[in-house]
Write an enzyme that holds these catalytic residues in place. Structure first.
Site, PDB file in Angstrom:
ATOM      1  N   GLY A 141       0.820  -1.077  -0.023  1.00  0.00           N
ATOM      2  CA  GLY A 141      -0.054  -0.072  -0.030  1.00  0.00           C
ATOM      3  C   GLY A 141       0.773   1.272  -0.029  1.00  0.00           C
ATOM      4  N   GLU A 142       0.436   2.195   0.805  1.00  0.00           N
ATOM      5  CA  GLU A 142       1.422   3.433   0.781  1.00  0.00           C
ATOM      6  C   GLU A 142       1.893   3.627   2.307  1.00  0.00           C
ATOM      7  OE1 GLU A 142       3.511   6.534   0.647  1.00  0.00           O
ATOM      8  OE2 GLU A 142       1.858   6.923   2.084  1.00  0.00           O
ATOM      9  N   SER A 143       3.118   3.503   2.382  1.00  0.00           N
ATOM     10  CA  SER A 143       3.728   3.157   3.949  1.00  0.00           C
ATOM     11  C   SER A 143       3.678   4.225   4.793  1.00  0.00           C
ATOM     12  CB  SER A 143       5.357   2.907   3.611  1.00  0.00           C
ATOM     13  OG  SER A 143       5.891   3.803   2.940  1.00  0.00           O
ATOM     14  N   CYS A 187       6.086  -5.498   0.462  1.00  0.00           N
ATOM     15  CA  CYS A 187       6.258  -4.132   0.009  1.00  0.00           C
ATOM     16  C   CYS A 187       6.047  -2.989   0.972  1.00  0.00           C
ATOM     17  CB  CYS A 187       5.525  -3.949  -1.388  1.00  0.00           C
ATOM     18  SG  CYS A 187       5.858  -2.585  -2.418  1.00  0.00           S
ATOM     19  N   ARG A 191      12.920   3.013  -0.404  1.00  0.00           N
ATOM     20  CA  ARG A 191      11.815   2.824  -0.906  1.00  0.00           C
ATOM     21  C   ARG A 191      11.824   3.271  -2.329  1.00  0.00           C
ATOM     22  NH1 ARG A 191       8.411   6.712   3.112  1.00  0.00           N
ATOM     23  NH2 ARG A 191       6.795   6.004   1.407  1.00  0.00           N
ATOM     24  N   ILE A 247       5.758  -3.725  -7.690  1.00  0.00           N
ATOM     25  CA  ILE A 247       5.137  -2.503  -7.899  1.00  0.00           C
ATOM     26  C   ILE A 247       5.705  -1.004  -6.861  1.00  0.00           C
ATOM     27  CG2 ILE A 247       2.553  -0.943  -7.854  1.00  0.00           C
ATOM     28  CD1 ILE A 247       1.656  -3.770  -8.117  1.00  0.00           C
ATOM     29  N   ARG A 248       6.322  -0.362  -7.408  1.00  0.00           N
ATOM     30  CA  ARG A 248       6.860   0.700  -6.691  1.00  0.00           C
ATOM     31  C   ARG A 248       7.831   0.208  -5.581  1.00  0.00           C
ATOM     32  NH1 ARG A 248       2.589   4.700  -4.978  1.00  0.00           N
ATOM     33  NH2 ARG A 248       4.248   4.716  -3.261  1.00  0.00           N
ATOM     34  N   HIS A 258       4.855  -8.583  -4.636  1.00  0.00           N
ATOM     35  CA  HIS A 258       3.449  -8.853  -4.267  1.00  0.00           C
ATOM     36  C   HIS A 258       3.132 -10.186  -4.528  1.00  0.00           C
ATOM     37  CE1 HIS A 258       2.317  -4.853  -3.211  1.00  0.00           C
ATOM     38  NE2 HIS A 258       3.186  -4.389  -4.099  1.00  0.00           N
ATOM     39  N   GLU A 292       0.833 -12.167  -3.485  1.00  0.00           N
ATOM     40  CA  GLU A 292      -0.661 -12.143  -3.519  1.00  0.00           C
ATOM     41  C   GLU A 292      -1.365 -11.736  -4.700  1.00  0.00           C
ATOM     42  OE1 GLU A 292      -0.042  -7.594  -2.672  1.00  0.00           O
ATOM     43  OE2 GLU A 292       1.048  -9.667  -2.217  1.00  0.00           O
TER      44      GLU A 292
END
Length: 178
Positions: free
Chosen positions: A39-41, A68, A88, A116-117, A152, A154
């Site tokens: 997600g967005e940490s 991630c 990051r 992803i990023r 990821h 998942e």
């Protein structure tokens, strides 16, 4: 709090695990394992502090799987629960996201990773066990009862990384019972 928790839950259920979503500190009680998804940490960190989950997580003695952004939360510079230092978004912005085959230790079949990023592992503590690599760099590691992935798993149909996590859950629950 945020991220691909539904996808992790679906994979774990398919492997026979009982799954509960955690949004409050008291919901950690009685659990054997916890997945902290991507997600967005920064947003996840704020929500964890707001609800007190950060302190509850420090007391949690079950297995933890961070993917991630979830891995970022566990690193030395955040909750300091895992002995890794990370960079990051090391591969670039969202448009630089990619998919690649990860070499899993002890497995001849590659694992198709979705990055992803993604963060990059800059430094590993002496007790870190590397379980997966991409081009010779660690992307899946174990630190005791912690499993950390820069990618990821998942978002694939391949259960092998989640199976590793369930083995850690089993180990941690046996250690805690003694």
């Amino acid at each position: 709090m945020q991220g691909n928790f539904r996808e992790h839950a679906a994979m774990l259920r398919a492997l026979g695990a009982d799954v509960a979503e955690v949004r409050k500190p008291e919901q950690l009680e009685g659990l054997d394992g916890l997945v902290i998804p991507g997600g967005e940490s920064t947003a996840i960190t704020r929500l964890m502090r707001l609800y007190g989950i950060d302190e509850a997580l420090r007391r949690f003695d079950g297995a933890v799987f961070g993917t991630c952004a979830g891995m970022i939360l566990l690193d030395r510079e955040h909750l300091a629960l895992a002995d890794v230092a990370l960079d990051r978004n090391a591969y670039g912005r969202q448009v630089r996201s990619f998919e690649a085959d990860v070499e899993l230790a002890g497995d001849e079949r590659p694992f198709h990773g979705v990055f992803i990023r993604a963060p990059r592992m800059r430094e590993l503590g002496p007790d870190i066990e590397v379980l997966g690599e991409l081009d010779g760099e660690p992307v899946l590691v174990r630190d005791g009862r912690m499993l950390l992935a820069t990618f990821h798993p998942e978002l694939t149909d391949d259960p092998r990384v989640h199976e590793i996590f369930l083995m850690l859950v089993e180990e941690a629950s046996h250690v805690g019972a003694q």
